[in-house]
Every structure is written in C-alpha cells, then in structure tokens.
Design an enzyme around this catalytic site. Sequence first.
Site, PDB file in Angstrom:
ATOM      1  N   ASP A  92       0.865  -1.165   0.000  1.00  0.00           N
ATOM      2  CA  ASP A  92       0.000   0.000   0.000  1.00  0.00           C
ATOM      3  C   ASP A  92       0.913   1.229   0.000  1.00  0.00           C
ATOM      4  OD1 ASP A  92      -2.155   1.620   0.263  1.00  0.00           O
ATOM      5  OD2 ASP A  92      -2.840   0.813   2.172  1.00  0.00           O
ATOM      6  N   SER A  93       0.426   2.360  -0.530  1.00  0.00           N
ATOM      7  CA  SER A  93       1.311   3.509  -0.760  1.00  0.00           C
ATOM      8  C   SER A  93       1.546   4.389   0.454  1.00  0.00           C
ATOM      9  CB  SER A  93       0.695   4.380  -1.853  1.00  0.00           C
ATOM     10  OG  SER A  93      -0.568   4.871  -1.422  1.00  0.00           O
ATOM     11  N   GLY A  94       0.737   4.230   1.498  1.00  0.00           N
ATOM     12  CA  GLY A  94       0.756   5.172   2.618  1.00  0.00           C
ATOM     13  C   GLY A  94      -0.414   6.144   2.538  1.00  0.00           C
ATOM     14  N   GLY A  95      -1.138   6.116   1.413  1.00  0.00           N
ATOM     15  CA  GLY A  95      -2.297   7.003   1.245  1.00  0.00           C
ATOM     16  C   GLY A  95      -3.382   6.753   2.274  1.00  0.00           C
ATOM     17  N   ASP A 175      -1.935   8.457  -2.782  1.00  0.00           N
ATOM     18  CA  ASP A 175      -3.223   9.142  -2.924  1.00  0.00           C
ATOM     19  C   ASP A 175      -3.634   9.741  -1.597  1.00  0.00           C
ATOM     20  OD1 ASP A 175      -3.660   6.705  -1.611  1.00  0.00           O
ATOM     21  OD2 ASP A 175      -5.723   6.583  -2.314  1.00  0.00           O
ATOM     22  N   GLN A 216     -10.467   7.472  -6.154  1.00  0.00           N
ATOM     23  CA  GLN A 216     -11.105   7.986  -4.931  1.00  0.00           C
ATOM     24  C   GLN A 216     -12.452   8.619  -5.317  1.00  0.00           C
ATOM     25  OE1 GLN A 216     -10.344   7.755  -1.705  1.00  0.00           O
ATOM     26  NE2 GLN A 216      -8.375   6.704  -1.901  1.00  0.00           N
ATOM     27  N   ASP A 292      -8.389  -6.729  -0.057  1.00  0.00           N
ATOM     28  CA  ASP A 292      -7.697  -7.007   1.198  1.00  0.00           C
ATOM     29  C   ASP A 292      -8.535  -6.529   2.366  1.00  0.00           C
ATOM     30  OD1 ASP A 292      -6.489  -4.292   2.470  1.00  0.00           O
ATOM     31  OD2 ASP A 292      -6.540  -4.107   0.293  1.00  0.00           O
ATOM     32  N   CYS A 330     -14.752 -27.525   7.827  1.00  0.00           N
ATOM     33  CA  CYS A 330     -13.421 -27.015   7.472  1.00  0.00           C
ATOM     34  C   CYS A 330     -12.355 -28.087   7.681  1.00  0.00           C
ATOM     35  CB  CYS A 330     -13.119 -25.796   8.340  1.00  0.00           C
ATOM     36  SG  CYS A 330     -11.491 -25.078   8.062  1.00  0.00           S
ATOM     37  N   CYS A 335      -9.304 -27.034  12.846  1.00  0.00           N
ATOM     38  CA  CYS A 335     -10.552 -27.786  12.873  1.00  0.00           C
ATOM     39  C   CYS A 335     -10.309 -29.292  12.937  1.00  0.00           C
ATOM     40  CB  CYS A 335     -11.415 -27.409  11.672  1.00  0.00           C
ATOM     41  SG  CYS A 335     -11.965 -25.695  11.786  1.00  0.00           S
ATOM     42  N   HIS A 361      -7.444 -20.703  11.090  1.00  0.00           N
ATOM     43  CA  HIS A 361      -8.768 -21.102  10.604  1.00  0.00           C
ATOM     44  C   HIS A 361      -9.414 -20.000   9.752  1.00  0.00           C
ATOM     45  CE1 HIS A 361     -12.849 -22.369  10.163  1.00  0.00           C
ATOM     46  NE2 HIS A 361     -13.191 -21.165  10.630  1.00  0.00           N
TER      47      HIS A 361
HETATM   48 ZN   LIG Z   1     -10.806 -24.514  10.167  1.00  0.00          ZN
END
Ligand SMILES: [Zn+2]
Length: 382
Positions: A92-95, A175, A216, A292, A330, A335, A361
Amino acid sequence: MISFRVTARSSRSAARLGVLSTPHGDIETPAFVPVATRAAVKAISLQQAAEAGCQLLICNTFHLHLTPGEDLVAAAGGLHSFMGWQRPLMTDSGGYQVFSLGFGRDHDVGKLRGVFPGKEQQATIKPGSQPNHVKITDDGVWFRSPRDGSKHFLGPAESLAMQRKLGADIVFAFDECTAPLTTPAYLELSLRRTHAWAERCLELHDGEQALYGIVQGSHYRELRQHSARFIGGLPFAGFGIGGDLGQDKQDMHQVLEWTVPLLPEERPRHLLGIGHPEDFDEIVRRGVDTFDCIVPTLHARHGIAFTAEGRLNLRNRRFLTDPAPLDPACSCPTCRYASRRYLAHLVRLEEIGAMAALTVHNLHYCNRLAASLREAIAKGSL
Ligand SMILES: [Zn+2]
C-alpha cells in the site's frame, strides 16, 4: 511486471475468473488478500499463512518506513527475501494513513471499516480543513509517527522510492484517502491532488514493479465516476478502489457499480481495505479481482471465528461445553485437532495459541470461500 488474463466471465454478473501472473508466481482471481502491515501476518508464521492458502499479502509502506525502515529491508534483498515469503506481495502507498492518522483519527473512524458516522451527521471537512496530526499539501503529506511523534514526509516520489526499496510485485500510487465527513467541495480539491500525484507516480515509475492507480471520490457518484474515468484512462498496470465507500453495504455496492464499469476491462481491479467474509460474494459479483481486509485476522485475535454456521464468538460461555470441531465443514489444522470447548478455554485465557489457531482457521476459511466463488464463476453459477 505482471500480466493479467481473464479466463471466464459470468453471464449473470460482472464476476470474472482470472490469472494474475507476477515474478513470484500466479494468483488465481478473485482472491482474498490478507494484511501483513509490518511484514507479518499477526499471530502466525508465514509458513502457516501459505498452508492456509494465502496467495498474496499486502504490506504497508508507511509502517515499514517507520519500522524497520525501507533501507534495512532493501539491504536484506527486499521484502520477499527479508520475510522469507516467495509468493506475490503488494505494498500500500501510505495514502490510507493520510486518513487513518488524519481525519479518521480526529473523528475516531477508520480503525475498522464499517464504523461510520450516522447519516444525520453533517459533513464538516471543508476546503482549508486540516487534520490535527497530519498536514496535507499539494506536494504531499507531513505525518507524525504514532510511536514517537517524529515527522515524516510522503509525497508521490517518496512513497514510490520507498516502495521500490521494499520491492513488492505490485505497488500503489500515492493518494489521499478521504474521510466519510468530507464535503464535495473538499473532495474536488482532494481529487485534483490525488490525480496529479497519480500522473507524477507514472512519470517516476521505472517499470520493474506493477504500479496500480487508485480511484477515490468518496460516496458521491459524480466524483467517483470522474475519478474512475481519469485514473482508468492512465497507463497503470491495474487499479485500486479506495477511500470512503458510504455508510452501509448498499452504498458500497453502489460505489462499485459506478466505478468498476469505467475501468479498463483487461486490467486487474483491487478493492482496498474491504472484505468481511459475508461481503465476498457481492464484491466479486461487481467485478473486483482482489480485495484485502484486516477483519479475518483481527477478529481471530479477539476470539471470533468465521464458519459455515456464521460468526462464532468463542467468548460465549456455551462453547465451553461444546465438543464439536470449530467448523465441521473445514479441513484446516485447527478444525482437525481442536474442539470448540478447548479453543473457548484458550480464548478466555488470552493464550497466544488461541489467536494463532483462530487466525489459521479464519484465513483458511476466507481462502476457501474465495476458491468456492472461483468454482462458481467457472461453472457459470455466480
Ligand atoms: Zn478450520
């Protein structure tokens, strides 16, 4: 550099299946991107993150600039060799810190996405407004370190130079990430800055890493579309969608519907900082390729697991007598070996092992969820 190939498209939505190829391997998209702010996925090792199916991590330029510093990382051969992580990385740019350490901190929002002021609140950030701890200029932004108060300047050139030293496969243009209480008049000025910085980043970029531009424009249709047209018209390798996306999930969906169709079809799109597991489906349906979010790892450290049955808060007393696996659907190591009652006990003790087990998990769950969406696109059912 990277290349991106769309391998299938949904006929029912804007969802698409793709392969994002980087110097450190291919990413099957749509993909969830766990956050490794300071080059660590909190509570677990990077080997565990890889075993949980993480294809790509995002680190943060501003925080790595403070600790340990980009020069130290460069001396180690860049982030990949510093971390011992041989899969793809983004920085990430820091924006985002312009917001989180600026107006976001002043208004006590931004720590977690989804914490919005009420609709009735008046927008108070007008042209000329400055946050208490950050100074925003047309050249860049003066920050104060949250650790020791020292001053740091980041503009497009500084951010890009730091990201070059960090050496991730994908980097972002610097940005100004704007806050929810921003007036359209302030946003117009801010967009002018963000757009000028995007052009500056392209001029300075040496082409070795893939540079993404960031759209933006907050939750205002006209400004979002203006930004998407402008940034989408520049020769970036891909595009981030950042900033304030409105008050609720409907607003967020709306912002994506305004923005995504204006971005070049053949290049990848990354949604910055959004991705509760319950949002994956809707984000992917709107044509996002990667996204993300800190929620799966942050919640794990607070005793919350995402499961096929929904969110489970292991602080709840009822789990102390529950012999079932955390998520019977899972297959992750947690699990397979630990019961809910044992994990609930560890969570109450705030044991490090509980944070690690739930992080493993939650990451496994999110990566499986993204994989199931890819399968659905391939089958034409999304
Ligand atoms: Zn799990």
